[in-house]
Design an enzyme around this catalytic site. Sequence first.
Site, PDB file in Angstrom:
ATOM      1  N   HIS A 245       0.828  -1.216   0.000  1.00 59.75           N
ATOM      2  CA  HIS A 245       0.000   0.000   0.000  1.00 59.75           C
ATOM      3  C   HIS A 245       0.857   1.258   0.000  1.00 59.75           C
ATOM      4  O   HIS A 245       1.386   1.657   1.028  1.00 59.75           O
ATOM      5  CB  HIS A 245      -0.893  -0.017   1.247  1.00 59.75           C
ATOM      6  CG  HIS A 245      -1.987   0.995   1.226  1.00 59.75           C
ATOM      7  ND1 HIS A 245      -3.215   0.768   1.813  1.00 59.75           N
ATOM      8  CD2 HIS A 245      -2.069   2.230   0.684  1.00 59.75           C
ATOM      9  CE1 HIS A 245      -3.983   1.827   1.634  1.00 59.75           C
ATOM     10  NE2 HIS A 245      -3.315   2.730   0.953  1.00 59.75           N
TER      11      HIS A 245
ATOM     12  N   HIS B 226       1.450   5.279  -2.232  1.00 62.23           N
ATOM     13  CA  HIS B 226       0.998   6.273  -3.217  1.00 62.23           C
ATOM     14  C   HIS B 226       2.238   6.901  -3.836  1.00 62.23           C
ATOM     15  O   HIS B 226       3.005   7.556  -3.140  1.00 62.23           O
ATOM     16  CB  HIS B 226       0.140   7.338  -2.535  1.00 62.23           C
ATOM     17  CG  HIS B 226      -1.085   6.766  -1.874  1.00 62.23           C
ATOM     18  ND1 HIS B 226      -2.285   6.623  -2.530  1.00 62.23           N
ATOM     19  CD2 HIS B 226      -1.275   6.255  -0.628  1.00 62.23           C
ATOM     20  CE1 HIS B 226      -3.173   6.071  -1.711  1.00 62.23           C
ATOM     21  NE2 HIS B 226      -2.577   5.830  -0.545  1.00 62.23           N
TER      22      HIS B 226
ATOM     23  N   ASP C 216      -8.854   3.079  -3.304  1.00 61.64           N
ATOM     24  CA  ASP C 216      -8.292   3.665  -2.087  1.00 61.64           C
ATOM     25  C   ASP C 216      -8.379   5.187  -2.100  1.00 61.64           C
ATOM     26  O   ASP C 216      -8.045   5.835  -3.083  1.00 61.64           O
ATOM     27  CB  ASP C 216      -6.831   3.263  -1.944  1.00 61.64           C
ATOM     28  CG  ASP C 216      -6.255   3.696  -0.610  1.00 61.64           C
ATOM     29  OD1 ASP C 216      -6.726   3.192   0.416  1.00 61.64           O
ATOM     30  OD2 ASP C 216      -5.363   4.565  -0.594  1.00 61.64           O
TER      31      ASP C 216
ATOM     32  N   HIS D 211     -10.346   0.520   1.247  1.00 62.82           N
ATOM     33  CA  HIS D 211     -10.126   1.519   2.295  1.00 62.82           C
ATOM     34  C   HIS D 211     -11.496   1.662   2.959  1.00 62.82           C
ATOM     35  O   HIS D 211     -12.418   2.192   2.361  1.00 62.82           O
ATOM     36  CB  HIS D 211      -9.662   2.807   1.612  1.00 62.82           C
ATOM     37  CG  HIS D 211      -9.777   4.058   2.441  1.00 62.82           C
ATOM     38  ND1 HIS D 211      -8.741   4.941   2.593  1.00 62.82           N
ATOM     39  CD2 HIS D 211     -10.806   4.597   3.133  1.00 62.82           C
ATOM     40  CE1 HIS D 211      -9.123   5.962   3.347  1.00 62.82           C
ATOM     41  NE2 HIS D 211     -10.375   5.779   3.686  1.00 62.82           N
TER      42      HIS D 211
ATOM     43  N   ASP E 155       1.254   2.641   3.640  1.00 70.02           N
ATOM     44  CA  ASP E 155       0.375   3.744   3.211  1.00 70.02           C
ATOM     45  C   ASP E 155       1.206   5.013   2.982  1.00 70.02           C
ATOM     46  O   ASP E 155       0.778   6.128   3.294  1.00 70.02           O
ATOM     47  CB  ASP E 155      -0.751   4.005   4.210  1.00 70.02           C
ATOM     48  CG  ASP E 155      -1.873   4.862   3.606  1.00 70.02           C
ATOM     49  OD1 ASP E 155      -1.827   5.145   2.388  1.00 70.02           O
ATOM     50  OD2 ASP E 155      -2.788   5.250   4.360  1.00 70.02           O
TER      51      ASP E 155
ATOM     52  N   HIS F 196       3.118  14.296   0.628  1.00 67.49           N
ATOM     53  CA  HIS F 196       2.479  15.571   0.291  1.00 67.49           C
ATOM     54  C   HIS F 196       3.531  16.661   0.403  1.00 67.49           C
ATOM     55  O   HIS F 196       4.426  16.589   1.250  1.00 67.49           O
ATOM     56  CB  HIS F 196       1.327  15.892   1.244  1.00 67.49           C
ATOM     57  CG  HIS F 196       0.140  15.015   1.053  1.00 67.49           C
ATOM     58  ND1 HIS F 196      -0.641  15.045  -0.077  1.00 67.49           N
ATOM     59  CD2 HIS F 196      -0.404  14.066   1.859  1.00 67.49           C
ATOM     60  CE1 HIS F 196      -1.613  14.155   0.031  1.00 67.49           C
ATOM     61  NE2 HIS F 196      -1.496  13.541   1.191  1.00 67.49           N
TER      62      HIS F 196
END
Lengths: 313, 441
Positions: free
Chosen positions: B77, B79, B169, B196, B322, B326
């Site tokens: 998991h 991003h 997700d 999710h 996860d 950012h």
Amino acid sequence: MGLQRKDLLTIAALTVDEIQLILTTAESLKEVGGRDIKKVPALRGKTVVNLFFEPSTRTRTSFELAAKRLSADVINFSPSTSSIVKGETLIDTARNIESMQADIIVLRHPSPGAAENLARSVRSSVINAGDGWHEHPTQALLDMFTIKEKKGRVEGLTVVIVGDVAHSRVARSNILALTKLGAEVRVVAPPTMLPDSIEHFGVTVFYRLDDALIGADVIIMLRLQRERLSRALLPSIREYAKLFCLTPERLNLAKPEAIVMHPGPLNRGVEISPSVADSVAAVILDQVTNGVSVRMALMYLLSGSGERSTLNE
Amino acid sequence: MVKETSQKPATSSNTILIQGGIVIDPGRVNGRADVLIQHGKIVEVGFPLKTPIRQDSSVIILEANGWIVAPGLVDLHCHLREPGFEYKETIATGAASAVAGGFTSICCMPNTQPVNDNESITKFMLAKGEEAGKARVFPIGAITRKSEGEELADIGELVDAGCVAISDDGRPVMNSLVMRRALEYAKAFGIPVVDHCEDLHLTDGGCMNEGIVSTELGMPGIPDASEEVMVARNLALADLTGVHVHLAHLSTARSVELVRHAKGQGLPVSAEVCPHHFSITEEAVRCYNSNAKMNPPLRTDEDVQALKQGLVDGTIDVIATDHAPHALQEKQLEFDTAPFGIVGFETALPLTLRLVDDGVLSLEQAIDKLTRAPAQLFHLPVGSLQPGKSADVVVFDPKEEWVVDPTQFHSKSQNTPFGGWTVKGKVKMTLVGGRVVYDAR
């Protein structure tokens, strides 16, 4: 003795002594408002910036008047909240203002914690004029001042806070101030409008207004925000008014000398009936008058403090 | 499905010997052993090795100095933000961050711009991963077109292009009928469906755990129930369809209990937990630290204990990061407006090793949750040092202490609540396909 801190951000961080100091100072400054020339030179040459990211008339005016009565220069700055969404951070805006040598920044912002965040980033003193649902410390201080003025004390009084506690910074700050000063606090609202674990704040929870009012010394009405209807928090304004509007009949359940407070603006006929709002029990306009004195006291104490310490550091 | 990287090995030799380490290959080896690698594959793990090795300079010897030698870590998991949000992370920077944290295989979520709901995006991600030449990148496709929760994405095409699972997700499928159909449809392709678990109506704009702390801070809360009602729904749908549902990042005690019960009934479900959810609580939010804002939110100590217990008894199968980078300017916004998520690759191993230090898991169990177990759940041909497998290896010193300094991260972003923490367990070397892709010796 001054206030030994740089900022006023929350009631949560204030000691009882600090609250008392602010209230006593406000008492001695209240007299200024009764003079022909309503001005003292305490903050002459200082700059106060009202930085309001939410629309506000009364709070901003109250701060402005307080600063002017202390002879400070006052700037009102109301950036649109859309500029925040577009990526300009509060800190950028505030640092710009600081660069203009602002001594005190009065901040109202829709985000909880905004004032605390700002205070960490600038050297200017920061006064929280409301941050989201979190706190509105000057409102609580002026409410304490008003209660003390009308009742002679706060300790031992039974104070009922009526309405949307969950979404109210006024309620949070008042609960903290009242419990610190030794009042017995009751909150009454539909359960949808009470936040999780509110009883941990040392308050007693009621769901029916009539039950909560019995034996009350002070009744603080909160404004009902009509937009709450769309979040399934309430069936209707009509039902809310039926269950929670402070009417003369309900006021009779409280102690005979009970006072009624409201942070404004009023929804007449919703949370408060006109006959109560206009009765001798209502001290709503005294709250407004006292707001100026309390804010004067705060600015005076913050600007005059020798050693500075930031709140929550 | 795994394609060997086309790039040349960093070493000129085709034979590599990792010697002097303690090998932990869950379920297979646990003890002093050397690892022999030839042509990018594991040849032998043992001590002493039986395979004769030429004593000349053509053999690259990597000294493991008593450190732990384990299969490269596998993350189900993360991003990677590319395409669309390259200012937060690219596949290259994400993959570099991964190998710096010991991860050699990473499964990236489809919430890119555009969403990974068609083979072009999947192939783009795979190509970028290969080009980066760091961790292996395994894309996860969308469940629904644009992850809008309405029409199914072209799931068959996604799987054929290389997606190893499907998930919406970050924009969970609210419509239970759509979720049912997605599960049924996925059955044809033998892939897990990852959810999710969050009821967005119950979340209602909340940005931290709902409880005493959110009340004190005046912050809109996310109730436990927001996760739990969807966990319960998904368990019922797994039962109805018989399809493997993988529940992402569990955060509450009741979620663990629900999954435990479902597993007891033999339902085809698996679950993951993130290091932050078993390491810190909602208390980390107190000073409005937007680096403590993630979804699901940090919960209470009671939840942390339940999550640990879930790891111990196998209710929770794997640890996943996860990893959600950012940009600084996004996390500099006020807490309620800042985006959810924290970077995870470079702190996951040391945070997991705290569980070993605290006696919650054995070292082998901890490594299993980061290697063999996740590889098995998503049918990835990695996560083990079995001879014949690609030589994806992590070497780490379990005792070395270091201070987390986000400015030193290999990720493009620095959003972590663990900055300044002194942690134990330092990645020394990471190999992918027999190639040293990270070296901090």
